[in-house]
Design a protein around this motif. Structure first.
Motif, mmCIF file in Angstrom:
data_model
loop_
_atom_site.group_PDB
_atom_site.id
_atom_site.type_symbol
_atom_site.label_atom_id
_atom_site.label_comp_id
_atom_site.label_asym_id
_atom_site.label_seq_id
_atom_site.Cartn_x
_atom_site.Cartn_y
_atom_site.Cartn_z
ATOM 1 N N THR A 1 37.259 41.746 33.326
ATOM 2 C CA THR A 1 36.625 40.444 33.089
ATOM 3 C C THR A 1 36.569 40.134 31.595
ATOM 4 O O THR A 1 36.851 39.000 31.164
ATOM 5 C CB THR A 1 35.212 40.422 33.687
ATOM 6 N N ARG A 2 36.200 41.123 30.805
ATOM 7 C CA ARG A 2 36.147 40.915 29.340
ATOM 8 C C ARG A 2 37.535 40.589 28.786
ATOM 9 O O ARG A 2 37.670 39.703 27.937
ATOM 10 C CB ARG A 2 35.589 42.158 28.650
ATOM 11 N N SER B 1 36.671 48.819 37.688
ATOM 12 C CA SER B 1 37.442 48.263 36.573
ATOM 13 C C SER B 1 37.040 46.825 36.254
ATOM 14 O O SER B 1 37.468 46.287 35.215
ATOM 15 C CB SER B 1 38.941 48.283 36.917
ATOM 16 N N GLY B 2 36.227 46.216 37.125
ATOM 17 C CA GLY B 2 35.905 44.803 36.993
ATOM 18 C C GLY B 2 35.331 44.380 35.654
ATOM 19 O O GLY B 2 35.828 43.413 35.052
ATOM 20 N N PRO B 3 34.296 45.064 35.138
ATOM 21 C CA PRO B 3 33.709 44.618 33.868
ATOM 22 C C PRO B 3 34.716 44.592 32.716
ATOM 23 O O PRO B 3 34.751 43.626 31.936
ATOM 24 C CB PRO B 3 32.606 45.643 33.621
ATOM 25 N N TYR B 4 35.524 45.635 32.605
ATOM 26 C CA TYR B 4 36.532 45.670 31.539
ATOM 27 C C TYR B 4 37.537 44.540 31.716
ATOM 28 O O TYR B 4 37.858 43.815 30.759
ATOM 29 C CB TYR B 4 37.255 47.019 31.539
ATOM 30 N N ARG C 1 36.160 47.339 41.665
ATOM 31 C CA ARG C 1 34.791 47.135 41.192
ATOM 32 C C ARG C 1 34.519 47.940 39.918
ATOM 33 O O ARG C 1 33.868 47.448 38.991
ATOM 34 C CB ARG C 1 33.789 47.525 42.291
#
Length: 230
Positions: free
Chosen positions: A183-184, A178-181, A176
């Motif tokens: 995803t990008r 690390s998810g945003p990075y 969770r």
């Protein structure tokens, strides 16, 4: 002369023997890893002077060999199945379970084999499971292949457990965070195979992953054991 060949010193007023020394070392390693083990620390736990230990064990390397041999007794099943696949599967699973009880074992797997009685018994059980199924060279490569798989898988699992403790993040917490990075990065389209793995792959626990991979390795070994030599 190996540590198993060398006799122990005569008994002295303060009870001390290799079994007590090894048990103390394992207790220290279970609590703090191999970095928590030294002859000085083991001696302190036994309320003995460090020099007394040298009558029983000459080096830390000998102590580590004795520790590994001691916990290998936990790997051996009470009875060895007649089916070679089941026998090797049990030994691999037994090694994983033992390493989860004694995480430091993962750091010592895969090197030179220990020559203590329990280590030799594990090797004998492994080779006996494959005896008469193929020539000895094929049997040795089969044993090495299975061993290489479970050694690598166990080390990876232990490394993940240590990372969880070091960071305070479980696997899912880390995902969770690390998810945003991630995803990008996946949205750039530069990593299509990885994107498929992340979004379409099934998440399984460590035990299921280990046993599935083990079955695949045993399937591959079976082909070599049942294929007549050219």
């Amino acid at each position: 002369m190996t540590v198993w060949d060398r006799p122990e010193p005569p008994a002295r007023p303060v009870p001390l023997d290799r079994a007590r020394i090894v048990a103390a070392a394992i207790t220290l390693a279970d609590a703090g890893g191999l970095e928590a083990v030294s002859l000085r620390k083991v001696a302190a736990r036994l309320n003995a002077g460090p020099m007394r230990l040298y009558g029983y064990i000459s080096t830390k390397e000998e102590l580590l060999d004795l520790m590994v041999d001691e916990v290998q007794a936990e790997i051996l099943p009470e009875e060895c199945p007649s089916d070679w696949r089941e026998a090797l599967r049990n030994l691999a699973i037994g090694t994983r379970r033992t390493a989860l009880r004694h995480e430091w074992l993962a750091d010592l797997l895969g090197g030179r084999p220990t020559l203590g009685p329990n280590g030799l018994a594990v090797a004998e059980a492994t080779l006996a499971a494959l005896d008469d199924l193929a020539d000895i060279d094929t049997v040795m490569r089969a044993m090495e292949t299975v061993s290489s798989y479970f050694t690598g898988a166990i080390r990876r699992e232990i490394a993940n457990l240590r990372a969880e403790r070091a960071t305070g993040l479980s696997k899912h917490d880390w995902q969770r965070a690390s998810g945003p990075y991630l995803t990008r990065m996946l949205a750039t389209g530069r990593f299509p195979a990885l994107t498929k793995a992340v979004y379409d792959g099934t998440d399984v626990d460590a035990e299921a992953s280990f046993e599935t991979g083990l079955d695949w390795v045993l399937d591959a070994v079976a082909v070599k054991l049942t294929t007549p030599p050219a």
